[in-house]
Enzyme design. Sequence first.
Site, mmCIF file in Angstrom:
data_model
loop_
_atom_site.group_PDB
_atom_site.id
_atom_site.type_symbol
_atom_site.label_atom_id
_atom_site.label_comp_id
_atom_site.label_asym_id
_atom_site.label_seq_id
_atom_site.Cartn_x
_atom_site.Cartn_y
_atom_site.Cartn_z
ATOM 1 N N CYS A 116 -2.423 13.951 6.053
ATOM 2 C CA CYS A 116 -1.772 13.178 4.984
ATOM 3 C C CYS A 116 -0.575 13.874 4.347
ATOM 4 O O CYS A 116 0.194 13.252 3.628
ATOM 5 C CB CYS A 116 -2.797 12.814 3.904
ATOM 6 S SG CYS A 116 -4.169 11.824 4.534
ATOM 7 N N HIS A 256 0.557 11.087 -2.923
ATOM 8 C CA HIS A 256 -0.163 10.541 -1.779
ATOM 9 C C HIS A 256 -1.281 9.634 -2.292
ATOM 10 O O HIS A 256 -1.970 9.957 -3.250
ATOM 11 C CB HIS A 256 -0.744 11.695 -0.952
ATOM 12 C CG HIS A 256 -1.713 11.249 0.085
ATOM 13 N ND1 HIS A 256 -1.411 10.283 1.009
ATOM 14 C CD2 HIS A 256 -3.001 11.631 0.326
ATOM 15 C CE1 HIS A 256 -2.473 10.090 1.797
ATOM 16 N NE2 HIS A 256 -3.439 10.888 1.398
ATOM 17 N N ASN A 286 -5.393 4.145 1.928
ATOM 18 C CA ASN A 286 -4.771 5.387 2.381
ATOM 19 C C ASN A 286 -4.211 5.182 3.785
ATOM 20 O O ASN A 286 -4.954 5.100 4.753
ATOM 21 C CB ASN A 286 -5.831 6.506 2.370
ATOM 22 C CG ASN A 286 -5.256 7.851 2.806
ATOM 23 O OD1 ASN A 286 -4.107 7.948 3.218
ATOM 24 N ND2 ASN A 286 -6.064 8.890 2.725
#
Length: 329
Positions: A116, A256, A286
């Site tokens: 990520c 994020h 996500n």
Amino acid sequence: MSKVHAAITAVHGYVPDYVLTNQELETMVDTNDEWITSRTGIKERRILKGEGLATSDMAVPAVTELLKKRGIGADEIDLIIFCTTTPDMIFPATANILAHKIGAKNAWGFDLQAACSGFLYGLTSGAQFIESGKHKKVLVVGGDKMSAIVNYKDRATCIIFGDGCGAALLEPNEEGNGLIDSILRSDGAGGQYLNLKAGGSLKPASHATVDAGEHYAYQEGQAVFKFAVTNMADVAHEVMERNNLTGDDIAWLVPHQANKRIIDATANRTGISPEKVIINIERYGNTTNGTIPLCLWEWESKFKKGDNLILAAFGGGFTWGSVYLKWAY
């Protein structure tokens, strides 16, 4: 002579049409909307449906629109850095597949894998090529088809992830705008808590690995959360402190989108007020490498030239980092 910074000069994103809601997930695994929302902040996520579609197929429309917006041709791109955890194939690189699909005949490229945090690693890497004078136009793409590696019988992971892609163009800037500073970190000891066990050289695909479900993302939620909630917040605070910035100096925090509680902890640690925190996790979940560029794309019209932005991410491996940039347009 003014210092050359690598500035973002255009952004664009793409999310698939299919919406997977919490209500639909309730019919697939033992979970419910209230439980998912209270723990993650996610209401729905997008899923790439259709035979033969891969991560690069989300990058094509994102990049095509970006080029159109910037008014340049694909042949003007010097380098493509494709940040992804779900490449089309192990090789060739998805960056090269994308270059072929969009007609970027003068670009070389590579894939960057940092889970990520990949998009931040990619931005920082791309910036070096601009600052050195080696390249004038570097395309940084962040995208993942997480639905390809999510087990929809595992309620711990299937509620979190979605599919999506975003892209940013880096070009030289001598006005003092662009990427000013970054802090990137990693700790391989965290690999045991968040990984995809099979499919690499350690455990090549076999009947045994497929039967054991080892080609799906594995996560120990509590361990990951504990590490992420501290480190993503700390590194964002650290890059601000290093540049003598307070929460009042920051126009936008671009975190994020893994978990609403981690985002809140990062805002609290940096002293950035909630109305300056970009959040779209409730709609997209996500998307791994896609989260930060999708946020930049959705909020692009609200950014003003010279705005101070703090980008922060945390990913499996573990990887984490923060970037301080001044918006250039």
